[in-house]
Structure formats: C-alpha cells, structure tokens
Design a protein around this motif. Structure first.
Motif, PDB file in Angstrom:
ATOM      1  N   GLY A  13       0.864  -1.185   0.000  1.00 31.83           N
ATOM      2  CA  GLY A  13       0.000   0.000   0.000  1.00 31.83           C
ATOM      3  C   GLY A  13       0.899   1.233   0.000  1.00 31.83           C
ATOM      4  O   GLY A  13       2.139   1.113  -0.043  1.00 31.83           O
ATOM      5  N   ALA A  15       1.710   3.336   2.386  1.00 31.24           N
ATOM      6  CA  ALA A  15       2.635   3.432   3.522  1.00 31.24           C
ATOM      7  C   ALA A  15       3.870   2.564   3.272  1.00 31.24           C
ATOM      8  O   ALA A  15       4.990   2.931   3.642  1.00 31.24           O
ATOM      9  CB  ALA A  15       1.932   2.999   4.810  1.00 31.24           C
ATOM     10  N   LEU A  17       5.058   1.645   0.226  1.00 31.65           N
ATOM     11  CA  LEU A  17       5.870   2.235  -0.858  1.00 31.65           C
ATOM     12  C   LEU A  17       6.705   3.392  -0.316  1.00 31.65           C
ATOM     13  O   LEU A  17       7.855   3.590  -0.703  1.00 31.65           O
ATOM     14  CB  LEU A  17       4.968   2.690  -2.010  1.00 31.65           C
ATOM     15  CG  LEU A  17       4.228   1.541  -2.717  1.00 31.65           C
ATOM     16  CD1 LEU A  17       3.196   2.067  -3.708  1.00 31.65           C
ATOM     17  CD2 LEU A  17       5.210   0.612  -3.429  1.00 31.65           C
ATOM     18  N   PHE A 205      -6.029   5.751  -9.741  1.00 31.69           N
ATOM     19  CA  PHE A 205      -4.954   4.858  -9.294  1.00 31.69           C
ATOM     20  C   PHE A 205      -5.068   4.661  -7.800  1.00 31.69           C
ATOM     21  O   PHE A 205      -4.636   5.502  -7.015  1.00 31.69           O
ATOM     22  CB  PHE A 205      -3.595   5.462  -9.646  1.00 31.69           C
ATOM     23  CG  PHE A 205      -3.383   5.611 -11.123  1.00 31.69           C
ATOM     24  CD1 PHE A 205      -3.977   6.649 -11.821  1.00 31.69           C
ATOM     25  CD2 PHE A 205      -2.615   4.688 -11.819  1.00 31.69           C
ATOM     26  CE1 PHE A 205      -3.797   6.778 -13.193  1.00 31.69           C
ATOM     27  CE2 PHE A 205      -2.425   4.806 -13.194  1.00 31.69           C
ATOM     28  CZ  PHE A 205      -3.029   5.849 -13.888  1.00 31.69           C
ATOM     29  N   SER A 206      -5.667   3.543  -7.428  1.00 26.20           N
ATOM     30  CA  SER A 206      -5.821   3.317  -5.994  1.00 26.20           C
ATOM     31  C   SER A 206      -6.303   1.898  -5.760  1.00 26.20           C
ATOM     32  O   SER A 206      -6.938   1.304  -6.635  1.00 26.20           O
ATOM     33  CB  SER A 206      -6.869   4.285  -5.456  1.00 26.20           C
ATOM     34  OG  SER A 206      -7.066   4.040  -4.105  1.00 26.20           O
ATOM     35  N   ARG A 207      -6.004   1.388  -4.564  1.00 26.39           N
ATOM     36  CA  ARG A 207      -6.599   0.088  -4.243  1.00 26.39           C
ATOM     37  C   ARG A 207      -8.118   0.236  -4.285  1.00 26.39           C
ATOM     38  O   ARG A 207      -8.654   1.326  -4.033  1.00 26.39           O
ATOM     39  CB  ARG A 207      -6.098  -0.408  -2.888  1.00 26.39           C
ATOM     40  CG  ARG A 207      -6.296   0.523  -1.753  1.00 26.39           C
ATOM     41  CD  ARG A 207      -5.294   0.177  -0.648  1.00 26.39           C
ATOM     42  NE  ARG A 207      -5.168   1.252   0.304  1.00 26.39           N
ATOM     43  CZ  ARG A 207      -5.958   1.410   1.365  1.00 26.39           C
ATOM     44  NH1 ARG A 207      -6.942   0.564   1.588  1.00 26.39           N
ATOM     45  NH2 ARG A 207      -5.771   2.410   2.192  1.00 26.39           N
ATOM     46  N   LYS A 212     -12.072   4.850  -1.047  1.00 21.98           N
ATOM     47  CA  LYS A 212     -11.277   5.436  -2.134  1.00 21.98           C
ATOM     48  C   LYS A 212     -12.195   5.973  -3.245  1.00 21.98           C
ATOM     49  O   LYS A 212     -11.743   6.689  -4.139  1.00 21.98           O
ATOM     50  CB  LYS A 212     -10.286   4.415  -2.688  1.00 21.98           C
ATOM     51  CG  LYS A 212      -9.148   4.098  -1.715  1.00 21.98           C
ATOM     52  CD  LYS A 212      -8.247   5.303  -1.491  1.00 21.98           C
ATOM     53  CE  LYS A 212      -7.019   4.957  -0.665  1.00 21.98           C
ATOM     54  NZ  LYS A 212      -6.135   6.126  -0.475  1.00 21.98           N
ATOM     55  N   VAL A 233      -6.984   1.601 -11.934  1.00 18.70           N
ATOM     56  CA  VAL A 233      -5.725   0.879 -11.717  1.00 18.70           C
ATOM     57  C   VAL A 233      -5.595   0.593 -10.229  1.00 18.70           C
ATOM     58  O   VAL A 233      -5.595   1.524  -9.413  1.00 18.70           O
ATOM     59  CB  VAL A 233      -4.525   1.711 -12.223  1.00 18.70           C
ATOM     60  CG1 VAL A 233      -3.236   0.914 -12.065  1.00 18.70           C
ATOM     61  CG2 VAL A 233      -4.740   2.125 -13.666  1.00 18.70           C
ATOM     62  N   GLY A 264      -6.351  -3.823 -12.759  1.00 17.53           N
ATOM     63  CA  GLY A 264      -5.763  -4.582 -11.647  1.00 17.53           C
ATOM     64  C   GLY A 264      -4.558  -3.853 -11.057  1.00 17.53           C
ATOM     65  O   GLY A 264      -4.276  -2.693 -11.406  1.00 17.53           O
ATOM     66  N   PHE A 265      -3.820  -4.527 -10.160  1.00 14.63           N
ATOM     67  CA  PHE A 265      -2.640  -3.905  -9.546  1.00 14.63           C
ATOM     68  C   PHE A 265      -1.514  -3.860 -10.557  1.00 14.63           C
ATOM     69  O   PHE A 265      -1.207  -4.855 -11.212  1.00 14.63           O
ATOM     70  CB  PHE A 265      -2.186  -4.665  -8.292  1.00 14.63           C
ATOM     71  CG  PHE A 265      -1.060  -3.960  -7.584  1.00 14.63           C
ATOM     72  CD1 PHE A 265      -1.322  -2.993  -6.632  1.00 14.63           C
ATOM     73  CD2 PHE A 265       0.262  -4.229  -7.913  1.00 14.63           C
ATOM     74  CE1 PHE A 265      -0.280  -2.303  -5.996  1.00 14.63           C
ATOM     75  CE2 PHE A 265       1.312  -3.541  -7.287  1.00 14.63           C
ATOM     76  CZ  PHE A 265       1.027  -2.587  -6.326  1.00 14.63           C
ATOM     77  N   GLU A 287      -8.338  11.968   3.012  1.00 18.16           N
ATOM     78  CA  GLU A 287      -7.122  11.237   2.624  1.00 18.16           C
ATOM     79  C   GLU A 287      -5.963  11.717   3.490  1.00 18.16           C
ATOM     80  O   GLU A 287      -5.684  12.922   3.547  1.00 18.16           O
ATOM     81  CB  GLU A 287      -6.820  11.538   1.145  1.00 18.16           C
ATOM     82  CG  GLU A 287      -5.642  10.818   0.570  1.00 18.16           C
ATOM     83  CD  GLU A 287      -5.937   9.333   0.336  1.00 18.16           C
ATOM     84  OE1 GLU A 287      -6.918   9.025  -0.335  1.00 18.16           O
ATOM     85  OE2 GLU A 287      -5.156   8.509   0.860  1.00 18.16           O
ATOM     86  N   VAL A 292      -0.891   9.303  -4.869  1.00 14.31           N
ATOM     87  CA  VAL A 292      -1.282   9.348  -6.290  1.00 14.31           C
ATOM     88  C   VAL A 292      -1.429  10.781  -6.801  1.00 14.31           C
ATOM     89  O   VAL A 292      -1.188  11.041  -7.974  1.00 14.31           O
ATOM     90  CB  VAL A 292      -2.585   8.557  -6.546  1.00 14.31           C
ATOM     91  CG1 VAL A 292      -2.353   7.071  -6.411  1.00 14.31           C
ATOM     92  CG2 VAL A 292      -3.710   9.023  -5.668  1.00 14.31           C
ATOM     93  N   GLU A 295       2.086  11.942  -7.552  1.00  9.36           N
ATOM     94  CA  GLU A 295       2.604  11.190  -8.703  1.00  9.36           C
ATOM     95  C   GLU A 295       2.020  11.715 -10.010  1.00  9.36           C
ATOM     96  O   GLU A 295       2.732  11.828 -11.020  1.00  9.36           O
ATOM     97  CB  GLU A 295       2.311   9.694  -8.522  1.00  9.36           C
ATOM     98  CG  GLU A 295       3.117   9.100  -7.382  1.00  9.36           C
ATOM     99  CD  GLU A 295       2.796   7.637  -7.119  1.00  9.36           C
ATOM    100  OE1 GLU A 295       3.732   6.816  -7.107  1.00  9.36           O
ATOM    101  OE2 GLU A 295       1.616   7.311  -6.920  1.00  9.36           O
TER     102      GLU A 295
HETATM  103  N1  UDP Z   1      -0.292   1.899  -6.740  1.00  8.08           N
HETATM  104  C1  UDP Z   1       0.438   0.906  -7.382  1.00  8.08           C
HETATM  105  N2  UDP Z   1      -0.227   0.041  -8.202  1.00  8.08           N
HETATM  106  C2  UDP Z   1      -1.570   0.115  -8.402  1.00  8.08           C
HETATM  107  C3  UDP Z   1      -2.303   1.128  -7.721  1.00  8.08           C
HETATM  108  C4  UDP Z   1      -1.626   2.007  -6.893  1.00  8.08           C
HETATM  109  O1  UDP Z   1       1.656   0.803  -7.245  1.00  8.08           O
HETATM  110  O2  UDP Z   1      -2.077  -0.681  -9.161  1.00  8.08           O
HETATM  111  C5  UDP Z   1       0.436   2.833  -5.861  1.00  8.08           C
HETATM  112  C6  UDP Z   1       0.233   4.294  -6.214  1.00  8.08           C
HETATM  113  O3  UDP Z   1       1.060   4.672  -7.294  1.00  8.08           O
HETATM  114  C7  UDP Z   1       0.585   4.963  -4.894  1.00  8.08           C
HETATM  115  C8  UDP Z   1       0.168   3.937  -3.853  1.00  8.08           C
HETATM  116  O4  UDP Z   1      -0.047   2.714  -4.559  1.00  8.08           O
HETATM  117  O5  UDP Z   1       1.982   5.215  -4.810  1.00  8.08           O
HETATM  118  C9  UDP Z   1      -1.086   4.304  -3.124  1.00  8.08           C
HETATM  119  O6  UDP Z   1      -0.797   5.314  -2.224  1.00  8.08           O
HETATM  120  P1  UDP Z   1      -1.829   6.425  -1.778  1.00  8.08           P
HETATM  121  O7  UDP Z   1      -1.133   7.275  -0.821  1.00  8.08           O
HETATM  122  O8  UDP Z   1      -2.393   7.118  -2.953  1.00  8.08           O
HETATM  123  O9  UDP Z   1      -3.055   5.634  -1.101  1.00  8.08           O
HETATM  124  P2  UDP Z   1      -3.089   4.446  -0.017  1.00  8.08           P
HETATM  125  O10 UDP Z   1      -3.513   3.234  -0.767  1.00  8.08           O
HETATM  126  O11 UDP Z   1      -1.758   4.334   0.594  1.00  8.08           O
HETATM  127  O12 UDP Z   1      -4.124   4.879   0.966  1.00  8.08           O
END
Ligand code: UDP
Ligand code: GLC
Length: 377
Positions: A13, A15, A17, A205-207, A212, A233, A264-265, A287, A292, A295
């Motif tokens: 997630g 944190a 990364l 771009f998020s889980r 979210k 994504v 997907g991821f 948030e 994202v 980025e």
């Molecule tokens: N991310 C990724 N692959 C994916 C979707 C998201 O690597 O398929 C990464 C995205 O680039 C970002 C992190 O996951 O760096 C999500 O961090 P964010 O702070 O936006 O939200 P969190 O999920 O930590 O609450």
C-alpha cells in the motif's frame, strides 16, 4: 545508525511504498521486519533492503475493532513481541510504520530499551477508526520519541485524539521526479496497447476500497461524453471483494462497460499515468496524504482531488490542480468536462504542478529531513 523498521503488511500500500524510500539510505544498516508474507517482501528485496517476515500469523485487529477483540489480539502478539525484542538488540532504533507495528514496537521498545519512532500514515478520526483503536494508537504513539505525520491533517487529527504535539513533526512522502518522466514513444505505445487512442482518458490509481470512492468517478462518468474513458488501476488489497462486485454491477447497470477498464494492480504507474489526460482522486473520507496526487503532478498530468485531509495541502484549486467536494459526482463531472474542453489552461496548470511538486516532494530533501529528526534522538 542501525534501524529496525516494522510494518504489518505483506502487500504494498502507500505506507509500504513510502517505507521503501525511507529505508533505502539505511540499506546497509537496517532490517525491515514484516508481520505478513507477500509481494511487499519481494519489492524490498528488489530494492536491496534487508527484510525478514517475523510472523505469518494473521493478527485479528480491524480498523473498527472492539475492546474485547483488541485485548484478545494482544495475547496473540506475545511470540511476535518476543522476537522483535530479541531482534531489536542489534539495532539503535525501532521505526514503526503501521498501527499494529506501533503496538508491537512500543512494547518492544520498552523491553529492549530502544527509542521508538512512529510514522503516522493515518488520520486518527472517527471516520477512519473505532474509538478503541484510536485510543490504543494514541497511547502507544505517546510513548514514542518521535511521531512523523505524513501531513498536517494527520498530525492535527493525532493531537485532537490526545496525541502529544511536542513529539509530532510533519514530513511529506518523497519521490524521485526522474521516475515520472516518461518518453512520448512509451506513452503512445501504452495508449495503443490499452486501446485508448482517440479517447479522453481519466485514470484512477488506488486500491479498490469503498472509501477510495471509485464509484463516485463511475457516477460522474454518466455525465460525460462517450469519448471519456476511465481506467481503474489497483486491486482490492485488503479483502474488499464485495466492493469490487458492486463496482462491476454499477457499471453494468449504467451501461458503461465500454467506457471503463479495470487494469488490476500494476507496477508501471508512471507509464500508465502518463497515458492519461486527467487523474482523478475521489476518496470519500479524508485522505491522510495521497501519493497518487503527487505522482500525477510529477507525470505532468492534471489532477482533480477530493477536498479533504492531506489532499488540501497538496492541491491549490486552479493553480496546480483541481479540488472538488468529496462524494459529489456532479462537481467531478464538471471538472472532467472543463478539462476536456480547455486543454490549454489544463496543460498550464499541470506543467506548473510538475515543476513545483518536483521540488517540494524531492525524495533527497525528504530523506534529509527524516535523517535530521532521527539524529536529534
Ligand atoms: N499503486 C500501485 N499500483 C496500483 C495502484 C496504486 O503501485 O495498481 C500505488 C500508487 O502509485 C501509490 C500507492 O499505490 O503510490 C497508493 O498510495 P496512496 O497514498 O495514494 O493511497 P493508499 O492506498 O496508501 O491509501
Ligand atoms: C496511507 C494513506 C495515504 C498516504 C500513504 C503514505 O496509506 O492512506 O493517504 O499517502 O499512507 O503516507
């Protein structure tokens, strides 16, 4: 300085990364101890950061846990705590990166007489955590020598929940801007491969998780012309399968199957973001930071974010991006349509965002800030 980092997650997630970037400068003098096996371990190893899975037992605490559940899981933690205490003896400092890591780290810090640092990636508000979870987190964090909050919003919520202001510092996530400069050729290839040519692509771009707010973007899409296509994504990292089913159902009901793609991821985020025309952040709860958003800026892409929490510290409406009220698809649709029709103004905003974000969130500066705080301990 030798650091024992602790993180409860086996999956990468935000944190986690962020932790990769923080641990890298200490790669010859640290260990990352995980409370679960998984792809995060491989990512750390790929980055040449020493890693060890300290337990594979599932720790039964959820964000909405009750007191009885919380106490029950403490018993479960005893063997893990013993292992952390023993491991910590070879390190100068325990650095907890998640809440369960904090609880274990706080007890281990006391028993091993090693100072504790807590990196707070969450907003400790009722919207995100049960009362008991907030109390446990604050009690444990107040024993730390330093709490690094990922935004002012996270720090404020921590203090409002009873956290100590005198040990709290704000340090944003750091990024290497170079990783986000993608060749135009690659961008065109990506668009081609995904069948996105001629479309106005809005990327999310998020889980996949209810807060979210992917469903808000889908609702907004109904109010956009057909050339607008959404790419989602990310995956359900923490068991949100029901939400994924609901999203598919919503898309079918609204007849948007040809305008939404689930990817997907993915680990090629800069490439995918660069293939978008706009990036949407739609969290319905505040948030804490929002990697994202930064980025997207570093990719030179316009970003629209939900106006709450850390996002407000990152985006200035009309200057380096756009802000909309969380949970309001109509406002989001308006921004999407404005960006579609006024590409010149949008490009100016995105370019300004790229330049300022490259300086403000440069990983070298951010790591220096952390090193200075740790040295003071
Ligand atoms: N991310 C990724 N692959 C994916 C979707 C998201 O690597 O398929 C990464 C995205 O680039 C970002 C992190 O996951 O760096 C999500 O961090 P964010 O702070 O936006 O939200 P969190 O999920 O930590 O609450
Ligand atoms: C957490 C938060 C997210 C933040 C990330 C990195 O996962 O939910 O907002 O960007 O940590 O600090």
């Amino acid at each position: 300085m030798k650091i024992l980092f602790l993180d409860q997650s086996g999956k990468p997630g935000g944190a986690e990364l962020c932790l990769i970037d923080i641990a890298k400068p200490y790669q010859n003098n640290c260990l990352v101890g995980l409370f679960a096996d998984g792809s995060f371990k491989s990512l750390l190893a790929e980055n040449h950061i020493p890693v060890q899975v300290l337990t594979t037992q599932n720790i039964q605490v959820r964000k909405d846990s009750s007191l009885a559940q919380g106490l029950g899981s403490l018993r479960q933690l005893v063997p893990l705590i013993a292992k952390v205490v023993q491991t910590a003896r070879a390190y100068d400092l325990i650095y907890a990166n998640t809440q369960k890591a904090l609880v274990v780290g706080a007890i281990a810090s006391f028993l091993s007489r090693r100072p504790l640092v807590y990196h707070l990636h969450d907003i400790l508000s009722p919207e995100h955590f049960s009362k008991i979870n907030r109390r446990i987190a604050v009690t444990a964090a107040n024993r730390a020598s330093l709490v690094i909050a990922n935004s002012q919003a996270s720090k404020t919520a921590f203090i409002e929940a009873g956290g100590r202001a005198d040990i709290s510092e704000v340090v944003y996530n750091g990024f290497d801007p170079q990783n986000y400069q993608i060749d135009e050729l690659v961008v065109n290839q990506t668009r081609q491969q995904l069948g996105l040519e001629g479309k106005f692509v809005v990327g999310h771009f998020s889980r996949l998780a209810p807060w979210k707010g992917q469903h808000i973007l889908i609702e907004a899409l109904v109010q956009c012309p057909q050339q607008v296509t959404v790419i989602l994504v990310g995956d359900a990292l923490f068991g949100e399968q029901e939400y994924v089913q609901n999203l598919h159902q919503q898309i079918t009901t609204l007849g948007l199957e040809n305008q939404v793609k689930f990817l997907g991821f993915r680990s090629d985020i800069p490439q995918l973001m660069s293939a978008c025309d706009l990036i949407a952040h739609t969290s319905t709860a505040a948030e804490p930071f929002g990697r994202v958003i930064v980025e997207a800026m570093l990719c030179g892409k316009p970003v629209v974010a939900a106006k709450a929490g850390g996002a407000v510290e990152l985006v200035e409406h009309g200057i380096n991006g756009f802000l909309v009220t969380p949970g309001k698809p109509q406002e989001l649709a308006q921004v999407i349509n404005d960006c579609l029709h006024d590409s010149e103004n949008t490009a100016t905003i995105a370019n300004h965002a790229r330049i300022t974000a490259s300086q403000r969130f440069d990983v070298t500066n951010i790591n220096q800030q952390i090193a200075q705080l740790l040295t003071k301990l």
